[in-house]
Enzyme design. Structure first.
Site: not given
Lengths: 240, 224
Positions: B49-51
């Site tokens: 996930t990008e975060n």
């Protein structure tokens, strides 16, 4: 040299009107709520600082943090990747009324621009946004048969970030996914201000566990029981 | 005329069948996220996930949320043994640097050359792009899952996108409510279609020519 502040307001007293602020966090994780609210307190008391440019992935949620800064009228411009969400009413209202400027940046480009700012790299090429509206006006170049867009570094006057653990030399660790943009922003700002849940003597953090090195940090304030933005938003707290 | 079609969950199920053992995968917000729940038994898939999380698992039980542990959609997640955390620049190095095997996104429109439009419907409202423009570059395969047509029945698969682009020539495979298609130099190549929908019916609801280069299989999914 890292200054350890006794009062949270002391860390923020020289942020001037028109400053460029990087604020850590992705949604509620990593948002330095106490630092942001102390800055709002200063604005409510003195009228300063205003006309701020705020750099964050989002544009605030609910009635706390960056959303409360926007509602207070402190923010002239947001630089972010995703200013739209169910709770982003403060930004949405200001934007539709023409009261706030928006620079929309793809998320990975935002991260890399900040990293480049901290690393002394004035520009770089990325495939992201090539051929889209967000590349209009930007230089492009072909490398090994593929097209790339030139992006500029992003720097700030101040960074406000939230650490889990700090030592008195400014070495930092973060809690889980609260890390996100904070290590990059700490490098890219002239003055980096970190709030930390725990403040230890040097040696209190294993050198192998340090995520942000003290060389990137200027001011520390211990906030032993920090609020979590997402929890405040869910409780419909309004900070004014 | 109403064509027999897959539900959103069934499209997600079909896309999940193609994710190979050992893959590193990013699932976009919304329908793509549901693919994880249909991961076939016996395969190990690591989700990004990008975060800044690699190796996350299911949502926690209600009341067990830790809001420092979320995905790009700001939903609470859990982590699996072997998970890792990292900063945003490293996260997008994984994306742009070609380290993900697959990214799956939603779509407003896909063009026959693989152009994708999925971030903006025009000038109204607050624009927001997030990580979509980064995710379409770098993953070894970029797949789209979507209804075959818009809510008012207009084609989403087109000769050219009319909405603002997310990326050019980036999509490699499309899973729709009616078909599975690959993007090739020829354009849209039909791999599977829902039984009971004829080639001509499918062509009618598709805004660009459909091509066939081998036997078209039946697109079937269990009730999920």
């Amino acid at each position: 040299m890292v200054e350890i502040a006794a009062q949270i307001g002391d860390t923020l007293s020289d942020i001037p009107d028109g400053a460029r602020l990087m604020i850590g966090g992705f949604g509620g994780s990593g948002a330095p709520i106490e630092l942001i609210h102390a800055l709002i307190d200063r604005f409510n008391t003195t009228g300063q600082p205003k006309n701020l440019t705020v750099i964050n992935n989002n544009a605030g949620n609910g009635g706390v943090g960056i959303a409360a800064m926007i509602s207070a009228g402190m923010v002239a411009k947001m630089v972010c990747s995703f200013p739209r969400s169910a709770d982003a009413v403060a930004f949405g209202t200001a934007y539709m009324n023409g009261d706030i400027e928006l620079e929309l940046v793809p998320q990975g480009t935002l991260a890399e621009r900040i990293r480049a700012g901290g690393a002394g790299i004035p520009a770089f090429y990325t495939p992201t946004s090539f051929g889209t509206d967000l590349a209009i006006g930007k230089a492009t170049e072909e490398f090994e048969g593929k097209m790339y867009v030139r992006e500029r570094w992003l720097k700030a006057d101040f960074a406000l970030i939230k650490a889990e653990c700090a030592d008195r030399l400014g070495n930092l660790t973060y809690r889980m996914a609260a890390r996100n943009f904070a290590p990059l922003m700490a490098m890219a700002a002239e003055v980096t201000i970190a709030q930390t849940r725990t403040l230890l003597d040097p040696g209190g953090i294993d050198p192998q566990e340090v995520i942000t090195q003290g060389i990137f940090v200027d001011r520390l304030i211990a906030v032993p029981s920090p609020e979590q933005e997402e929890a405040l938003v869910r409780d419909e707290v309004n900070y004014a | 005329m109403t064509l027999p079609k897959l539900t959103g969950a069934q499209i997600a199920w079909r896309a999940a069948q193609d994710i190979e053992d050992g893959a590193y995968v990013n699932l976009g917000i919304g329908l793509p996220e549901r693919i994880a729940q249909f991961q076939p038994e016996g395969r190990t898939v690591t989700y990004h996930t990008e975060n800044g999380v690699l190796g996350f698992g299911d949502a926690p039980a209600p009341g067990q949320e830790d809001w420092d542990l979320i995905n790009a959609g700001k939903k609470a997640i859990t982590i699996k043994p072997g998970a890792s955390f990292f900063n945003h620049a490293d996260s997008f190095a994984m994306v742009r640097g070609g380290h993900l095997d697959l990214a799956v996104l939603g779509a407003y429109q896909v063009a026959e050359n693989g152009d994708l439009a999925n971030w903006s419907v025009g000038s109204k409202g607050v624009p927001a792009v997030g990580g979509a423009m980064d995710l379409v570059h770098g993953a070894k395969r970029v797949a789209v899952i979507t209804d075959h047509v818009t809510k008012d029945g207009k084609p989403k698969l087109m000769r050219e996108c009319t909405l603002p682009l997310t990326g050019k020539a980036c999509v490699t495979r499309i899973y729709t409510s009616l078909a599975v298609l690959d993007i090739t130099p020829m354009g849209f190549v039909l791999r599977e279609k829902v039984p009971g929908v004829s080639f001509d019916q499918l062509q009618t609801v598709t805004g660009a020519p459909l091509h066939i280069d081998e036997t078209v299989q039946d697109l079937k999914a269990p009730e999920v």
